[in-house]
Design a protein around this motif. Structure first.
Motif, short mmCIF file in Angstrom:
data_model
loop_
_atom_site.label_atom_id
_atom_site.label_comp_id
_atom_site.label_asym_id
_atom_site.label_seq_id
_atom_site.Cartn_x
_atom_site.Cartn_y
_atom_site.Cartn_z
N GLN A 1 0.82 -1.22 0.00
CA GLN A 1 0.00 0.00 0.00
C GLN A 1 0.85 1.27 0.00
O GLN A 1 0.30 2.38 0.05
CB GLN A 1 -0.98 0.03 1.18
N GLN A 2 2.18 1.13 -0.06
CA GLN A 2 3.03 2.31 -0.13
C GLN A 2 2.77 3.06 -1.42
O GLN A 2 2.68 2.47 -2.50
CB GLN A 2 4.50 1.90 -0.04
N GLN A 3 2.65 4.38 -1.34
CA GLN A 3 2.38 5.18 -2.52
C GLN A 3 3.63 5.30 -3.39
O GLN A 3 4.76 5.32 -2.89
CB GLN A 3 1.89 6.57 -2.12
N VAL A 4 3.41 5.39 -4.70
CA VAL A 4 4.49 5.52 -5.68
C VAL A 4 4.34 6.87 -6.37
O VAL A 4 3.23 7.26 -6.76
CB VAL A 4 4.44 4.38 -6.71
N PHE A 5 5.47 7.58 -6.53
CA PHE A 5 5.45 8.91 -7.12
C PHE A 5 6.40 8.96 -8.32
O PHE A 5 7.30 8.14 -8.47
CB PHE A 5 5.91 9.96 -6.09
N THR A 6 6.18 9.96 -9.17
CA THR A 6 7.13 10.23 -10.25
C THR A 6 8.52 10.44 -9.65
O THR A 6 8.67 11.15 -8.66
CB THR A 6 6.70 11.48 -11.04
N GLY A 7 9.52 9.82 -10.25
CA GLY A 7 10.89 9.92 -9.76
C GLY A 7 11.31 8.76 -8.89
O GLY A 7 12.51 8.60 -8.61
N ASP A 8 10.37 7.93 -8.45
CA ASP A 8 10.71 6.77 -7.61
C ASP A 8 11.38 5.68 -8.44
O ASP A 8 11.12 5.52 -9.63
CB ASP A 8 9.46 6.19 -6.96
N SER A 9 12.25 4.91 -7.77
CA SER A 9 12.86 3.72 -8.37
C SER A 9 12.50 2.52 -7.50
O SER A 9 12.52 2.62 -6.27
CB SER A 9 14.39 3.86 -8.44
N ILE A 10 12.19 1.41 -8.15
CA ILE A 10 11.77 0.20 -7.44
C ILE A 10 12.64 -0.96 -7.90
O ILE A 10 12.84 -1.14 -9.11
CB ILE A 10 10.29 -0.11 -7.70
N ARG A 11 13.14 -1.75 -6.95
CA ARG A 11 13.94 -2.91 -7.33
C ARG A 11 13.52 -4.12 -6.49
O ARG A 11 13.14 -4.00 -5.34
CB ARG A 11 15.43 -2.63 -7.15
N THR A 12 13.62 -5.29 -7.12
CA THR A 12 13.31 -6.54 -6.44
C THR A 12 14.56 -7.40 -6.39
O THR A 12 15.40 -7.36 -7.29
CB THR A 12 12.20 -7.31 -7.19
N SER A 13 14.68 -8.20 -5.34
CA SER A 13 15.83 -9.09 -5.17
C SER A 13 15.47 -10.51 -5.58
O SER A 13 14.41 -10.75 -6.17
CB SER A 13 16.31 -9.04 -3.71
N ASP A 14 16.34 -11.46 -5.26
CA ASP A 14 16.10 -12.87 -5.59
C ASP A 14 14.77 -13.33 -5.00
O ASP A 14 14.46 -13.04 -3.84
CB ASP A 14 17.22 -13.75 -5.03
N ASP A 15 14.00 -14.07 -5.81
CA ASP A 15 12.73 -14.65 -5.36
C ASP A 15 11.77 -13.60 -4.81
O ASP A 15 10.94 -13.91 -3.95
CB ASP A 15 12.98 -15.73 -4.30
N ALA A 16 11.87 -12.38 -5.28
CA ALA A 16 10.97 -11.32 -4.84
C ALA A 16 10.03 -10.93 -5.97
O ALA A 16 10.25 -11.25 -7.14
CB ALA A 16 11.76 -10.10 -4.37
N LYS A 17 8.97 -10.21 -5.62
CA LYS A 17 7.97 -9.81 -6.60
C LYS A 17 7.25 -8.57 -6.08
O LYS A 17 7.01 -8.44 -4.88
CB LYS A 17 6.96 -10.96 -6.82
N ALA A 18 6.92 -7.67 -6.98
CA ALA A 18 6.18 -6.45 -6.59
C ALA A 18 5.11 -6.16 -7.64
O ALA A 18 5.34 -6.35 -8.83
CB ALA A 18 7.12 -5.26 -6.46
N GLU A 19 3.96 -5.70 -7.18
CA GLU A 19 2.90 -5.30 -8.09
C GLU A 19 2.54 -3.85 -7.85
O GLU A 19 2.23 -3.44 -6.72
CB GLU A 19 1.65 -6.17 -7.90
#
Length: 204
Positions: A56-74
């Motif tokens: 539920q964390q908000q995402v804004f213009t300029g943000d960077s998102i990264r996932t590690s091993d066996d991780a997933k984000a929607e």
């Protein structure tokens, strides 16, 4: 006369400050993290380091998102589009008002709602343009593979160059010919499955 000059100078100063700091206005979120599995980190535009992400964390213009091993984000965007990041994936929201994203590596599935402006997804090998469709992008330093489940996508390796990828087809930036190839229906189902997404780019 001097009084008028002082008032005008004060007004100009206030306008300049507003332009620099945005008059205190906070940018609107472009979406939220609807799902987080494993180690997922976010770096806001104003931050120098990544921090653990939360559902539920908000995402804004300029943000960077990264996932590690066996991780997933929607990521669920405000227009109901969704972006699913598989493990070891890095995505930058460069300027969402201009529909501008950058996928630096990894695997992402984009389920984009129909819109009046093309979404641009930059990779190290080129740029995909999308109006409304479901596609998958696999990215390495040297290659980008675009697979399309629904709709139609354009991919450009350089200015003036574009390959059209229709539903059920796939295109690799390393291909010698500017044509997309058909995907076997069973393979297409695997590419867009809900489970762990297997990479299709040879790590060598």
């Amino acid at each position: 006369m001097k009084s008028k000059i002082k008032v005008f100078a004060s007004f100009c100063l206030m306008v300049g400050i507003c332009l620099l700091v945005g008059c205190g206005a906070k940018s609107e979120p472009i979406g939220k993290l609807a799902g987080v599995e494993g180690k997922v980190d976010v770096k806001p535009a104003s931050a120098e380091a990544f921090a653990a992400a939360a559902v539920q964390q908000q995402v804004f213009t300029g943000d960077s998102i990264r996932t590690s091993d066996d991780a997933k984000a929607e990521i669920q965007l405000t227009d109901n589009s969704r972006i699913v990041l598989s493990s070891n994936t890095y995505l930058e929201v460069r300027n969402f008002s201009e529909k501008d994203l950058r996928q630096m590596n990894g695997i992402a599935i984009y389920k984009i709602s129909p819109q009046n402006k093309e979404l641009k997804i930059h990779t190290p090998s080129g740029m995909a343009t999308v109006l409304g469709t479901t596609l998958r992008i696999d990215v390495s330093d040297k290659e980008t593979i675009v697979s399309v489940e629904e709709g139609k996508v354009g991919f450009s390796k350089k200015p003036g160059h574009q390959v059209i990828i229709e539903a059920g087809k796939q295109y690799a930036s390393t291909a010698e010919e500017d044509t997309a190839n058909n995907i076997d229906p069973l393979e297409l189902e695997k590419l867009f499955g809900d489970g762990k997404l297997a990479p299709i780019i040879n790590p060598r």
